[in-house]
Design a protein around this motif. Structure first.
Motif, PDB file in Angstrom:
ATOM      1  N   PRO A 224       0.791  -1.228   0.000  1.00  0.00           N
ATOM      2  CA  PRO A 224       0.000   0.000   0.000  1.00  0.00           C
ATOM      3  C   PRO A 224       0.824   1.279   0.000  1.00  0.00           C
ATOM      4  N   GLU A 225       1.907   1.288   0.778  1.00  0.00           N
ATOM      5  CA  GLU A 225       2.693   2.519   0.900  1.00  0.00           C
ATOM      6  C   GLU A 225       3.455   2.862  -0.366  1.00  0.00           C
ATOM      7  N   GLU A 226       3.571   1.896  -1.289  1.00  0.00           N
ATOM      8  CA  GLU A 226       4.317   2.133  -2.521  1.00  0.00           C
ATOM      9  C   GLU A 226       3.482   2.772  -3.630  1.00  0.00           C
ATOM     10  N   ARG A 227       2.181   2.708  -3.507  1.00  0.00           N
ATOM     11  CA  ARG A 227       1.337   3.146  -4.619  1.00  0.00           C
ATOM     12  C   ARG A 227       1.615   4.576  -5.073  1.00  0.00           C
ATOM     13  N   PHE A 311      11.652   1.326 -11.511  1.00  0.00           N
ATOM     14  CA  PHE A 311      11.556   0.520 -10.289  1.00  0.00           C
ATOM     15  C   PHE A 311      11.694  -0.944 -10.672  1.00  0.00           C
ATOM     16  N   VAL A 312      12.188  -1.729  -9.724  1.00  0.00           N
ATOM     17  CA  VAL A 312      12.374  -3.148  -9.964  1.00  0.00           C
ATOM     18  C   VAL A 312      11.990  -3.912  -8.700  1.00  0.00           C
ATOM     19  N   SER A 313      11.444  -5.096  -8.879  1.00  0.00           N
ATOM     20  CA  SER A 313      10.988  -5.897  -7.754  1.00  0.00           C
ATOM     21  C   SER A 313      12.151  -6.370  -6.890  1.00  0.00           C
ATOM     22  N   GLN A 314      11.917  -6.335  -5.564  1.00  0.00           N
ATOM     23  CA  GLN A 314      12.880  -6.902  -4.619  1.00  0.00           C
ATOM     24  C   GLN A 314      12.495  -8.329  -4.240  1.00  0.00           C
ATOM     25  N   ASN A 315      11.558  -8.894  -5.009  1.00  0.00           N
ATOM     26  CA  ASN A 315      11.152 -10.306  -4.896  1.00  0.00           C
ATOM     27  C   ASN A 315      10.290 -10.613  -3.673  1.00  0.00           C
ATOM     28  N   ASP A 316       9.937  -9.583  -2.909  1.00  0.00           N
ATOM     29  CA  ASP A 316       9.102  -9.811  -1.725  1.00  0.00           C
ATOM     30  C   ASP A 316       7.807  -9.006  -1.791  1.00  0.00           C
ATOM     31  N   GLY A 317       7.487  -8.516  -2.982  1.00  0.00           N
ATOM     32  CA  GLY A 317       6.283  -7.716  -3.143  1.00  0.00           C
ATOM     33  C   GLY A 317       6.526  -6.228  -3.111  1.00  0.00           C
ATOM     34  N   THR A 318       7.750  -5.832  -2.758  1.00  0.00           N
ATOM     35  CA  THR A 318       8.116  -4.412  -2.740  1.00  0.00           C
ATOM     36  C   THR A 318       9.130  -4.141  -3.857  1.00  0.00           C
ATOM     37  N   HIS A 319       9.460  -2.862  -4.044  1.00  0.00           N
ATOM     38  CA  HIS A 319      10.327  -2.464  -5.154  1.00  0.00           C
ATOM     39  C   HIS A 319      11.432  -1.516  -4.698  1.00  0.00           C
ATOM     40  N   ILE A 320      12.463  -1.466  -5.507  1.00  0.00           N
ATOM     41  CA  ILE A 320      13.507  -0.470  -5.309  1.00  0.00           C
ATOM     42  C   ILE A 320      13.422   0.513  -6.474  1.00  0.00           C
TER      43      ILE A 320
END
Length: 362
Positions: A224-227, A311-320
């Motif tokens: 949610p906080e990434e949107r 942005f790219v996935s950090q494989n845990d559902g979040t991104h960098i």
């Protein structure tokens, strides 16, 4: 002779009084009777065209009333014979006749929940609709693509109702038809959208463009906080006339051609032209690729302030997030090309973490 007549008259009156009293007693006994002292639930269905006499007979057969004849007479006295409504009703074997009659004339059928999660497409919702036994996927897809129906709900012509079926839990009865469900979903969307758009407005954007971007945001992150930050990336790329290059549009483009969602995509898919593939086309696709929730809609019109372009996935559902291609390439090397960075990680990890707002990493 006269005396004999009087005696006979009195006898008839007495007999009528006795019969009337007996009937009154039996009526009272019926109205206060319960078929059973045990409260056993019974689902009873009033189907279209079923007459009251048949209903009363079935209720007696199922042990829900004691006497169909008395029940029919009681309903006639109350004027409720014609008020019985089609539906499925939850009755109990310890109900008195008035409770049974009140229930089957209430129109309050048994309702079952139908939950649509954020980010599902019309293809996925139609399959879920059929899987849960509410109707056919074919009927669902027919209505969400019906031009006249779409215009009646949105006030404008669109390819489909993709993006406008608000994700929520809806209560459906056996007799809730597909058109009614879809109408309720769109009405709910319109209500929520008006709430969102009153808080912020993207200058020059149409509602359709807002919903389209919101659908992409919804598909790109489950955090949610990434949107708002994800939204800022897309806004920044659009401002620089860069392609959005987002994988979910590729997936949807394939579904637009095949009629079903296929999660896996190949390198060849990225370069295969479709009207939704943002690796090929510039700007937004022609319409939404999923049905966004309120937070994704809000993020679309209230993006975070950032200079991020990647942005790219950090494989845990979040991104960098990165501001330039060099930074993005490093992130890809670190999180996507390094197998160790992927081991034991999944987007499902989001379900087990605490929802604490975080500052995007550079």
């Amino acid at each position: 002779m006269k005396k004999t007549y009087v005696v006979l008259l009195l006898a008839v009156v007495a007999l009528i009084a006795a019969l009337g009293g007996g009937f009154a007693f039996l009526s009272y006994q019926f109205l206060s009777s319960r078929p059973s002292d045990v409260a056993q639930d019974v689902v009873y269905e009033v189907s279209p065209g079923k007459g009251f006499n048949s209903i009363a007979a079935e209720l007696e057969q199922k042990g829900l009333i004691r006497n169909a004849l008395f029940f029919t007479a009681y309903a006639r006295i109350r004027g409720d014979r014609s008020k019985v409504k089609v539906g499925e009703y939850l009755l109990r074997t310890n109900m008195v006749p008035s409770e049974v009659l009140n229930t089957i004339t209430s129109g309050k059928s048994i309702a079952r929940s139908f939950t649509v999660s954020e980010g599902l497409s019309i293809y996925e919702i139609s399959e879920l609709y059929q899987k849960e036994g509410f109707g056919t996927a074919e009927d669902f897809m027919r209505w969400v693509r019906d031009p006249q129906f779409i215009k009646s709900l949105l006030g404008e012509s669109q390819i489909s109702l993709e993006g406008y079926l608000f994700p929520e839990t809806y209560m459906l009865t056996k007799y809730t038809d597909t058109k009614t469900l879809i109408t309720n979903m769109v009405r709910r969307f319109l209500y929520v959208y008006n709430e969102v758009i009153s808080q912020a407005e993207v200058q020059g954007w149409t509602r359709h463009q807002v919903v389209t971007l919101a659908s992409i945001i919804e598909k790109e992150t489950g955090a949610p906080e990434e949107r708002p930050t994800i939204s800022s990336v897309f806004h920044n790329r659009l401002a620089k006339r860069m392609r959005l290059q987002t994988d979910p549009t590729v997936i949807y483009g394939k579904a637009d051609l095949s009629g079903k969602i296929e999660i896996n995509i190949t390198r060849a898919d990225l370069t295969t032209p479709t009207r939704y593939n943002t690796y090929v086309i510039y700007g937004l696709p022609p319409g939404p690729i999923a049905n966004p929730g309120k937070e994704a809609l809000l993020a679309a019109v209230k993006p975070a302030t950032s200079s991020y372009l990647f942005f790219v996935s950090q494989n845990d559902g979040t991104h960098i997030f990165s501001e330039d291609y060099a930074g993005h390439n490093k992130a890809v090397q670190r999180f996507q090309l390094d197998r160790k960075a992927r081991e034991g990680k999944s987007w499902r990890d989001l379900q087990n973490r605490k929802q604490v707002p975080t500052v995007p990493k550079k």
